[in-house]
Design a protein around this motif. Structure first.
Motif, PDB file in Angstrom:
ATOM      1  N   LEU A 134      36.147  32.855  44.245  1.00 50.22           N
ATOM      2  CA  LEU A 134      36.950  33.909  43.648  1.00 50.22           C
ATOM      3  C   LEU A 134      38.385  33.418  43.557  1.00 50.22           C
ATOM      4  N   ARG A 135      38.906  33.370  42.344  1.00 51.66           N
ATOM      5  CA  ARG A 135      40.292  32.974  42.125  1.00 51.66           C
ATOM      6  C   ARG A 135      41.138  34.239  42.175  1.00 51.66           C
ATOM      7  N   VAL A 136      42.030  34.310  43.149  1.00 49.99           N
ATOM      8  CA  VAL A 136      42.765  35.544  43.432  1.00 49.99           C
ATOM      9  C   VAL A 136      44.201  35.431  42.922  1.00 49.99           C
ATOM     10  N   SER A 137      44.652  36.470  42.219  1.00 49.48           N
ATOM     11  CA  SER A 137      46.028  36.522  41.734  1.00 49.48           C
ATOM     12  C   SER A 137      46.621  37.874  42.116  1.00 49.48           C
ATOM     13  N   THR A 138      47.833  37.863  42.694  1.00 47.68           N
ATOM     14  CA  THR A 138      48.525  39.108  43.007  1.00 47.68           C
ATOM     15  C   THR A 138      49.880  39.119  42.309  1.00 47.68           C
ATOM     16  N   VAL A 139      50.252  40.292  41.807  1.00 48.93           N
ATOM     17  CA  VAL A 139      51.589  40.461  41.228  1.00 48.93           C
ATOM     18  C   VAL A 139      52.149  41.800  41.709  1.00 48.93           C
ATOM     19  N   PRO A 140      53.462  41.843  42.012  1.00 49.95           N
ATOM     20  CA  PRO A 140      54.055  43.109  42.453  1.00 49.95           C
ATOM     21  C   PRO A 140      54.221  44.072  41.289  1.00 49.95           C
ATOM     22  N   THR A 141      53.885  45.340  41.511  1.00 50.73           N
ATOM     23  CA  THR A 141      54.073  46.386  40.504  1.00 50.73           C
ATOM     24  C   THR A 141      54.908  47.514  41.113  1.00 50.73           C
ATOM     25  N   MET A 142      55.112  48.567  40.362  1.00 51.41           N
ATOM     26  CA  MET A 142      55.941  49.682  40.831  1.00 51.41           C
ATOM     27  C   MET A 142      55.375  50.344  42.088  1.00 51.41           C
ATOM     28  N   HIS A 143      54.059  50.345  42.231  1.00 50.91           N
ATOM     29  CA  HIS A 143      53.439  51.100  43.318  1.00 50.91           C
ATOM     30  C   HIS A 143      52.644  50.209  44.270  1.00 50.91           C
ATOM     31  N   GLY A 144      52.967  48.940  44.333  1.00 50.46           N
ATOM     32  CA  GLY A 144      52.257  48.021  45.224  1.00 50.46           C
ATOM     33  C   GLY A 144      51.821  46.790  44.459  1.00 50.46           C
ATOM     34  N   GLU A 145      50.994  45.986  45.108  1.00 52.64           N
ATOM     35  CA  GLU A 145      50.542  44.743  44.488  1.00 52.64           C
ATOM     36  C   GLU A 145      49.232  44.961  43.729  1.00 52.64           C
ATOM     37  N   SER A 146      49.211  44.471  42.495  1.00 51.28           N
ATOM     38  CA  SER A 146      47.983  44.478  41.701  1.00 51.28           C
ATOM     39  C   SER A 146      47.242  43.175  41.964  1.00 51.28           C
ATOM     40  N   VAL A 147      45.953  43.288  42.227  1.00 50.59           N
ATOM     41  CA  VAL A 147      45.130  42.129  42.570  1.00 50.59           C
ATOM     42  C   VAL A 147      44.027  41.957  41.533  1.00 50.59           C
ATOM     43  N   VAL A 148      43.865  40.731  41.059  1.00 48.87           N
ATOM     44  CA  VAL A 148      42.745  40.406  40.174  1.00 48.87           C
ATOM     45  C   VAL A 148      41.993  39.226  40.769  1.00 48.87           C
ATOM     46  N   MET A 149      40.682  39.375  40.903  1.00 47.58           N
ATOM     47  CA  MET A 149      39.823  38.306  41.411  1.00 47.58           C
ATOM     48  C   MET A 149      38.894  37.845  40.295  1.00 47.58           C
ATOM     49  N   ARG A 150      39.047  36.606  39.857  1.00 46.97           N
ATOM     50  CA  ARG A 150      38.150  36.015  38.855  1.00 46.97           C
ATOM     51  C   ARG A 150      36.963  35.401  39.593  1.00 46.97           C
ATOM     52  N   ILE A 151      35.756  35.835  39.240  1.00 45.38           N
ATOM     53  CA  ILE A 151      34.535  35.367  39.915  1.00 45.38           C
ATOM     54  C   ILE A 151      34.032  34.119  39.219  1.00 45.38           C
ATOM     55  N   LEU A 152      33.935  33.033  39.965  1.00 40.09           N
ATOM     56  CA  LEU A 152      33.428  31.769  39.444  1.00 40.09           C
ATOM     57  C   LEU A 152      32.115  31.471  40.137  1.00 40.09           C
ATOM     58  N   ASP A 153      31.018  31.750  39.462  1.00 40.77           N
ATOM     59  CA  ASP A 153      29.677  31.546  40.015  1.00 40.77           C
ATOM     60  C   ASP A 153      29.216  30.141  39.675  1.00 40.77           C
ATOM     61  N   LYS A 154      29.227  29.247  40.676  1.00 39.39           N
ATOM     62  CA  LYS A 154      28.874  27.844  40.420  1.00 39.39           C
ATOM     63  C   LYS A 154      27.441  27.713  39.901  1.00 39.39           C
ATOM     64  N   GLY A 155      26.567  28.579  40.397  1.00 37.95           N
ATOM     65  CA  GLY A 155      25.164  28.470  39.969  1.00 37.95           C
ATOM     66  C   GLY A 155      24.877  29.215  38.681  1.00 37.95           C
ATOM     67  N   GLY A 156      25.857  30.000  38.214  1.00 39.98           N
ATOM     68  CA  GLY A 156      25.609  30.826  37.045  1.00 39.98           C
ATOM     69  C   GLY A 156      26.096  30.242  35.742  1.00 39.98           C
ATOM     70  N   VAL A 157      26.624  29.026  35.781  1.00 40.51           N
ATOM     71  CA  VAL A 157      27.143  28.400  34.564  1.00 40.51           C
ATOM     72  C   VAL A 157      26.019  27.633  33.873  1.00 40.51           C
ATOM     73  N   ALA A 158      25.701  28.041  32.664  1.00 40.81           N
ATOM     74  CA  ALA A 158      24.631  27.376  31.915  1.00 40.81           C
ATOM     75  C   ALA A 158      25.245  26.248  31.088  1.00 40.81           C
ATOM     76  N   LEU A 159      25.131  25.011  31.574  1.00 45.05           N
ATOM     77  CA  LEU A 159      25.687  23.863  30.852  1.00 45.05           C
ATOM     78  C   LEU A 159      24.691  23.411  29.791  1.00 45.05           C
ATOM     79  N   ASP A 160      24.445  24.307  28.855  1.00 45.17           N
ATOM     80  CA  ASP A 160      23.476  24.062  27.792  1.00 45.17           C
ATOM     81  C   ASP A 160      24.061  24.601  26.490  1.00 45.17           C
ATOM     82  N   PHE A 161      24.184  23.740  25.496  1.00 43.22           N
ATOM     83  CA  PHE A 161      24.829  24.134  24.253  1.00 43.22           C
ATOM     84  C   PHE A 161      24.098  25.292  23.570  1.00 43.22           C
ATOM     85  N   HIS A 162      22.768  25.268  23.599  1.00 40.33           N
ATOM     86  CA  HIS A 162      22.012  26.324  22.918  1.00 40.33           C
ATOM     87  C   HIS A 162      22.207  27.668  23.614  1.00 40.33           C
TER      88      HIS A 162
END
Length: 594
Positions: free
Chosen positions: A294-322
């Protein structure tokens, strides 16, 4: 009171057998056969099974299946499918659960929860049960005594049984509601003014830990790509991005904002005392038998920190062009550029359009023992065996440009640059291509033709561009229709002409069929499940080079590329819509064609 009523009442106090300390002792699953079945189905390896078996000996009151799930070695669905195979029983899902409770007056809800059993159907002679453990003979015998009927067990997932039991027999509170009820924080008394120790204490409460874990695991089960945790003045909002679209879910109360956000920052190794500046971090975990980053990013906002977690599933990437969405014609054009010994191959599109996945798939195609590949990325999203990957670190001046200057001296055959962001990076990429390297990279433009103008505007010389760039691929992501509920419809003649569909069905009398997104339980009533690329590949032909040297407009370059055989993204999208892969609405949303 007859014998059946007596048996039912006997279930109420404590139905499952107890050890000397009074703790519930649950019957154990067949360790050996379950492990062998999981290995046979490719869900577990022998070393992991051996490690779990050793730990199993030290946990006499733990079920082996539960242990495998707790260790993150397999997913609950894998366990359920293996048990269904072992016992020769069907696997039931939520759409087969009853709408109203069965045996509500005769069986204790406590017994159902402890035994992890849900009554499905009742007839005069039989009672069908959804069981997490179909080998639990004690529970089957107890139901036989309580009802006097033959028990027909079926296999179900623990989470689905628990949710159904709460809905049918429980208080009606959701999993989030139950956890929140256990949190001892009455107000958001700490908030932005809390000191470090208060925040640590706040984030270390067991219910808060369970709450954050539930948010992450639910995101994985719902196929989310991002988790957004956003504090506002009067509420905390949690949203999942699923198939490119944000969906708001049940969120914790505002009073838990500081606790939840601090917990995420702690497990991402971020500075919880720093709430004024943006921070980036990473969470690595193993769950449901998969490695998840999970790639985590936090930024300060007016009412606290906003958090975004990008989910990187190593097993879920289909390295197939089709699987990514390449048609035969588009793939042939792309590979003709990829297999060149030197030059620059660019992949373009907006943020989140799958450019990096396409580049990884291209690298996987050229990754051979006699080819040395070096990448410079920010960040390194997926680790690939046999490829040397470099993480950009601007804080120590390890930028794209500085890293590229060094790796050229590493004698690579293929160089992948995460993104061409400025003229300096573009110039080094050009120099690398001129000295015999194949360079792959991404750039942000609307389509393949406008990439040429973007590079010229950036300051790249036209003669260098035409002599190094060999191909430009542009892509967008569109949602794919759910196969369980999509519905066909005949397109009106006016729409056929407006959308330009007649070229795909030239017969004048032929009706053209497209598809609706209806929505069902399988796709959470969205009508879509998954995403696929719509693509176009512009090859640098002599005619295109001539236009580039004349500094032609992107429109003129696009017309020439189509004349040279390029299928545009819009046309690729129309083909996928006609094939029932996606809807015409998705294609229009992604391409914004008139």
């Amino acid at each position: 009171m007859d014998a059946n009523e007596e048996a039912a009442n006997a279930l109420i106090p404590s139905p499952l057998p107890q050890d000397s300390s009074g703790s519930i002792m649950e019957p154990k699953l067949p360790q050996k056969s379950l492990g062998e079945m999981l290995i046979a189905r490719g869900k577990l390896d022998a070393l992991a099974l051996e490690r779990a078996s050793r730990l199993y000996q030290d946990t006499p009151n733990e079920k082996f299946a539960n242990l495998l799930i707790t260790l993150g070695l397999v997913a609950p669905i894998d366990i359920a499918e293996a048990l269904a195979k072992i016992y020769g029983l069907p696997l039931v899902r939520t759409d087969q659960f009853p709408e109203l409770p069965i045996l509500e007056e005769r069986i204790s809800p406590r017994f159902l929860r402890e035994a992890k059993v849900l009554p499905l159907r009742e007839s005069e002679e039989e009672l069908t049960l959804a069981m997490v453990d179909p080998g639990d003979t004690f529970t089957i015998e107890a139901f036989t005594m309580a009802t006097g009927k033959r028990i027909v067990p079926q296999v179900a997932l623990p989470s689905e049984v628990e949710t159904a039991l709460e809905r049918l027999y429980g208080t009606g509170r959701s999993a989030v509601g139950q956890i929140v009820g256990d949190v001892g924080i009455e107000t958001d008394e700490f908030g932005l003014n809390a000191d470090v120790q208060q925040l640590k204490d706040l984030a270390s409460e067991a219910p808060v830990i369970r709450l954050v874990s539930l948010i992450i695991t639910n995101a994985l089960s719902m196929r989310a790509s991002d988790i957004h945790i956003e504090p506002f003045e009067d509420r905390l909002i949690v949203r999942y991005r699923i198939d490119g679209v944000l969906h708001e879910i049940e969120s914790p109360p505002k009073r838990l904002s500081a606790a939840v956000i601090s917990r995420v920052k702690i497990i991402a190794n971020l500075d919880i005392a720093e709430r004024r500046l943006p921070q980036d971090g990473r969470i690595r975990l193993r769950t449901q038998g998969k490695e998840i980053d999970l790639r985590v990013s936090t930024v300060p906002t007016m009412h606290g920190e906003s958090v975004v977690m990008r989910i990187l599933d190593k097993g879920g990437v289909a390295l197939d062009f089709h699987k990514l969405g390449f048609s035969e014609k588009t793939l042939e054009r792309f590979l003709s550029a990829l297999m060149q010994p030197n030059g620059i191959l660019l992949v373009t599109g907006p943020t989140g359009s799958g450019k990096t996945t396409t580049l990884y798939t291209a690298l996987d195609r050229v990754n051979k023992p006699d080819v040395k590949i070096l990448t410079v990325e920010d960040p390194v999203e997926y680790q690939m065996p046999g490829i040397n990957q470099i993480q950009v670190k601007p804080q120590i001046d390890l930028t794209f440009a500085n890293a590229l200057r060094s790796i050229v001296r590493q004698d690579p055959d293929v160089i992948m640059i995460g993104e061409i962001r400025d003229l300096e990076t573009a110039q080094i990429a050009v120099q690398s291509a001129l000295t015999g390297h194949l360079v792959l990279s991404t750039i942000h433009t609307n389509d393949s033709a406008s990439t040429v103008n973007r590079l010229l505007d950036m300051g790249m010389e036209d003669y260098l561009l035409t002599s190094t760039v060999i191909g430009i691929q542009a892509q967008r992501l569109v949602r794919t229709l759910c196969e369980h509920c999509k519905e066909p419809y005949t397109v009106l003649p006016e729409m056929v002409d407006e959308l330009g569909l007649r070229k795909f069905a030239p017969e004048a009398e032929q009706d053209i069929t497209l598809w609706h997104a209806k929505g069902c339980k399988e796709c959470s009533n969205t009508g879509y499940m998954g995403r696929v690329c719509i693509l176009e590949v512009l090859l640098m032909t002599d005619a295109v080079r001539s236009l580039v040297m004349k500094h032609a407009t992107s429109g003129e370059i696009k017309v020439q590329a189509v004349a040279d055989g390029m299928t545009t993204m819009y046309e690729d999208g129309l083909r996928k819509a006609l094939a029932g892969v996606t809807t015409i609405e998705e294609v229009l949303r992604a391409t914004r064609e008139d």
